[in-house]
Scaffold this active site. Structure first.
Site, mmCIF file in Angstrom:
data_model
loop_
_atom_site.group_PDB
_atom_site.id
_atom_site.type_symbol
_atom_site.label_atom_id
_atom_site.label_comp_id
_atom_site.label_asym_id
_atom_site.label_seq_id
_atom_site.Cartn_x
_atom_site.Cartn_y
_atom_site.Cartn_z
ATOM 1 N N ARG A 13 0.855 -1.184 0.000
ATOM 2 C CA ARG A 13 0.000 0.000 0.000
ATOM 3 C C ARG A 13 0.892 1.235 0.000
ATOM 4 O O ARG A 13 1.907 1.276 0.712
ATOM 5 C CB ARG A 13 -0.919 0.034 1.227
ATOM 6 C CG ARG A 13 -2.107 -0.933 1.162
ATOM 7 C CD ARG A 13 -3.113 -0.534 0.065
ATOM 8 N NE ARG A 13 -4.273 -1.391 0.029
ATOM 9 C CZ ARG A 13 -4.425 -2.436 -0.794
ATOM 10 N NH1 ARG A 13 -3.475 -2.762 -1.641
ATOM 11 N NH2 ARG A 13 -5.542 -3.141 -0.772
ATOM 12 N N GLU B 99 -3.080 7.843 -4.653
ATOM 13 C CA GLU B 99 -3.400 7.093 -5.875
ATOM 14 C C GLU B 99 -4.652 7.696 -6.470
ATOM 15 O O GLU B 99 -5.620 7.884 -5.731
ATOM 16 C CB GLU B 99 -3.646 5.618 -5.559
ATOM 17 C CG GLU B 99 -2.364 4.855 -5.395
ATOM 18 C CD GLU B 99 -2.560 3.370 -5.144
ATOM 19 O OE1 GLU B 99 -3.616 2.825 -5.517
ATOM 20 O OE2 GLU B 99 -1.665 2.762 -4.576
ATOM 21 N N HIS C 223 -0.945 0.359 -9.745
ATOM 22 C CA HIS C 223 -1.594 -0.596 -8.825
ATOM 23 C C HIS C 223 -2.161 -1.800 -9.602
ATOM 24 O O HIS C 223 -3.367 -2.046 -9.594
ATOM 25 C CB HIS C 223 -2.702 0.097 -8.002
ATOM 26 C CG HIS C 223 -3.007 -0.618 -6.723
ATOM 27 N ND1 HIS C 223 -3.420 0.046 -5.579
ATOM 28 C CD2 HIS C 223 -2.970 -1.937 -6.392
ATOM 29 C CE1 HIS C 223 -3.632 -0.846 -4.610
ATOM 30 N NE2 HIS C 223 -3.371 -2.053 -5.076
#
Ligand code: DGY
Length: 311
Positions: A222, A251, A270
């Site tokens: 993360r 993000e 991602h």
């Protein structure tokens, strides 16, 4: 979605971007089940707008987008998708590690820009992966799967976790150490912890000081586990050599973010679990978790099973 639609009336958000907060809030009033993505923030405020909510099924193994204590307090069971994406995610972590070590993205850019004029003894010199030391931060399923790959490359493997796992250590022939020692000894560091209050900015300015100047950091867990601005400074000032990130804070990472001005960083959007097979399995698992929760049964992969445990 076929599996979900055959069991219940489902309202689906079809937009290319996540549903805006107000739209999500307005639409949860009468729902009993919610199938969320990691881009949806499911907090106490939202749960209070959904008094009939029985189950939240997250289409991800990570669940830091959901306030689990708030769900548990309200008797809402939460499901996630562990296991099915382990190997796919480990594949990407190793891909990033190798791409950074051998400067693959820089090389591709050189060729496309027409700057490949000749073979050069000093052109794009990178680092060897074979025989190097790998530090794994977080030895869960994915960390262990990365260790398996590293063994094939003859790497020496160190790991750090809040819980020492001597069984896996023996199985994989890897060595436990504290975080600072791992940072100072490793040529490559790969992060595989959950995002919690404790792991937020676990890797920041102090940690970059400890790492080798030739060190390469890989993050597929993360984004907020790494302090991105400290990473930018460390890469710019050559305190570490390279970073390869599948996850960032925030993000998406804006195209004008300082990190993206550097050549010694690779950023992908991602995609660690993004293989057709893994995403299909995650979808089926998320559907099964949702349906079980709607029936009042224990989902196959519960995050807070205590909600449905009797007594
Ligand atoms: C997860 O599942 O948590 C990944 O980040 C996305 O697949």
């Amino acid at each position: 979605m076929d599996r979900v639609n055959s069991f219940c009336d489902a309202k689906t958000w079809d937009g290319p971007l996540p549903p805006p907060r107000d739209v999500l809030m307005e639409n949860v009033a009468n729902i009993e089940g919610l199938l969320s993505l990691l881009t949806d923030k499911i907090d106490a405020e939202l749960m209070d707008k959904a008094p009939k909510l029985k189950v939240i099924s997250n289409y991800a193994v990570g669940f830091d987008n959901i306030d689990i204590p708030a769900a548990t307090k309200r008797g809402i069971i939460v499901g996630n998708t562990p296991g099915v994406l382990t190997e796919t995610t480990a594949d990407l972590a190793f891909t990033l590690l190798m791409a950074a070590a051998r400067r693959i993205v820089e090389g591709d850019k050189e060729v496309r820009a027409g700057r490949w004029k000749t073979w050069g003894p000093m052109t794009l010199l990178g680092q060897d992966v074979h025989g190097a030391t790998l530090g794994i931060v977080g030895l869960g399923r994915i960390g262990a799967a990365v260790a398996q790959r590293a063994k094939g490359f003859g790497m020496k493997i160190l790991y750090y976790d809040i819980i020492r796992n001597e069984k896996v250590e023996k199985e994989l022939g890897i060595q436990y150490t504290d975080l600072n020692n791992l940072l100072s000894q490793s040529d490559f560091i790969t992060i595989h912890t959950n995002l919690t209050k404790e792991t937020h900015h676990l890797i920041g300015a102090k940690q970059f000081e400890i790492m080798k100047r030739t060190g390469i950091l890989v993050n597929t867990s993360r984004g907020p586990i790494v302090d991105n601005m400290a990473l930018y400074e460390a890469l710019r000032n050559k305190k570490i050599a390279y970073a390869a990130l599948d996850v960032t804070e925030p993000e998406p990472l804006p195209a004008e973010h300082p990190l993206l001005t550097l050549d010694n960083v690779i950023v992908v959007p991602h995609i660690a679990s993004a293989s057709v097979a893994s995403r299909t399995k995650m979808g089926l698992m998320a559907a099964d978790n949702l349906i079980a929760g709607l029936k009042g049964e224990m989902p196959p992969n519960p995050v807070n099973p205590e909600v449905l445990k009797k007594g």
